[in-house]
Write a protein that holds these residues in place. Sequence first.
Motif, PDB file in Angstrom:
ATOM      1  N   PHE A 176     -42.668-170.379 -65.574  1.00  0.00           N
ATOM      2  CA  PHE A 176     -41.317-170.486 -65.032  1.00  0.00           C
ATOM      3  C   PHE A 176     -40.710-169.110 -64.832  1.00  0.00           C
ATOM      4  O   PHE A 176     -40.883-168.220 -65.675  1.00  0.00           O
ATOM      5  N   LEU A 177     -39.978-168.953 -63.728  1.00  0.00           N
ATOM      6  CA  LEU A 177     -39.370-167.664 -63.409  1.00  0.00           C
ATOM      7  C   LEU A 177     -37.920-167.875 -62.964  1.00  0.00           C
ATOM      8  O   LEU A 177     -37.662-168.510 -61.948  1.00  0.00           O
TER       9      LEU A 177
ATOM     10  N   LEU B 278     -37.826-171.006 -60.749  1.00  0.00           N
ATOM     11  CA  LEU B 278     -38.990-171.444 -59.995  1.00  0.00           C
ATOM     12  C   LEU B 278     -40.100-171.811 -60.969  1.00  0.00           C
ATOM     13  O   LEU B 278     -40.171-171.263 -62.074  1.00  0.00           O
ATOM     14  N   ALA B 279     -40.965-172.702 -60.538  1.00  0.00           N
ATOM     15  CA  ALA B 279     -42.146-173.041 -61.324  1.00  0.00           C
ATOM     16  C   ALA B 279     -43.375-172.576 -60.572  1.00  0.00           C
ATOM     17  O   ALA B 279     -43.472-172.747 -59.352  1.00  0.00           O
ATOM     18  N   PHE B 280     -44.307-171.946 -61.294  1.00  0.00           N
ATOM     19  CA  PHE B 280     -45.590-171.532 -60.734  1.00  0.00           C
ATOM     20  C   PHE B 280     -46.669-172.420 -61.339  1.00  0.00           C
ATOM     21  O   PHE B 280     -46.872-172.418 -62.553  1.00  0.00           O
ATOM     22  N   VAL B 281     -47.319-173.182 -60.478  1.00  0.00           N
ATOM     23  CA  VAL B 281     -48.282-174.172 -60.939  1.00  0.00           C
ATOM     24  C   VAL B 281     -49.687-173.772 -60.491  1.00  0.00           C
ATOM     25  O   VAL B 281     -49.942-173.673 -59.288  1.00  0.00           O
TER      26      VAL B 281
ATOM     27  N   THR C 157     -36.929-177.580 -61.177  1.00  0.00           N
ATOM     28  CA  THR C 157     -36.350-178.913 -61.384  1.00  0.00           C
ATOM     29  C   THR C 157     -37.326-180.016 -60.967  1.00  0.00           C
ATOM     30  O   THR C 157     -37.119-181.183 -61.280  1.00  0.00           O
ATOM     31  N   ARG C 158     -38.381-179.635 -60.238  1.00  0.00           N
ATOM     32  CA  ARG C 158     -39.385-180.615 -59.790  1.00  0.00           C
ATOM     33  C   ARG C 158     -40.491-180.828 -60.815  1.00  0.00           C
ATOM     34  O   ARG C 158     -41.408-181.604 -60.589  1.00  0.00           O
ATOM     35  N   VAL C 159     -40.414-180.088 -61.916  1.00  0.00           N
ATOM     36  CA  VAL C 159     -41.490-180.129 -62.902  1.00  0.00           C
ATOM     37  C   VAL C 159     -41.021-180.814 -64.185  1.00  0.00           C
ATOM     38  O   VAL C 159     -39.987-180.451 -64.733  1.00  0.00           O
ATOM     39  N   SER C 160     -41.760-181.817 -64.632  1.00  0.00           N
ATOM     40  CA  SER C 160     -41.493-182.408 -65.949  1.00  0.00           C
ATOM     41  C   SER C 160     -42.682-182.134 -66.846  1.00  0.00           C
ATOM     42  O   SER C 160     -43.805-182.545 -66.540  1.00  0.00           O
TER      43      SER C 160
END
Length: 155
Positions: free
Chosen positions: A88-89, A97-100, A52-55
């Motif tokens: 994304f997982l 979750l987002a993996f950046v 949710t923190r990723v746009s």
Amino acid sequence: MPFPFTGQCTCPCGTSKFSLSKRPTRRFLCHCTICQKIYQKPHSDVAVLSATRVSVETPNTIEFGKYKEEPALDRGLCKECGNPVVGFLPVMPFVRLAFVPCANILDQDRLPEPAMHIYYDTRVADVDDGIPKYEGNKQSQRKATGLVLAGFLGL
Ligand SMILES: [Zn+2]
Ligand SMILES: [Zn+2]
């Protein structure tokens, strides 16, 4: 902290852009063979936070796909340069979750220190850095999940 975290991120070629609404606090290094192949590096260097923190600002430049050994992780690669943009997982209903990849985060000096190495058994080179190292599928998954869950409320 002298400057606010901008959250701006791009792939190496600059075509695929996204932003983070929070500074990541969890980071790990993964030596699995898929990361080695996709990143063309001895290991990946990834920050993890709530999706949710990723746009994603340029959805049309990113190709999402799943790789055989990791059916759940949806990895986004840049259509232009082929490098990983963001993955994304789903971990439970309504939680993703987002993996950046840390290299994509423009505020390099605001990154946390890596917490661990995982899949260290498939490393191509030894790393002498005092950071905990975990081997094998079971241990790597458990430790990485623990890292994420420990900070979950803060994600
Ligand atoms: Zn990996
Ligand atoms: Zn690119």
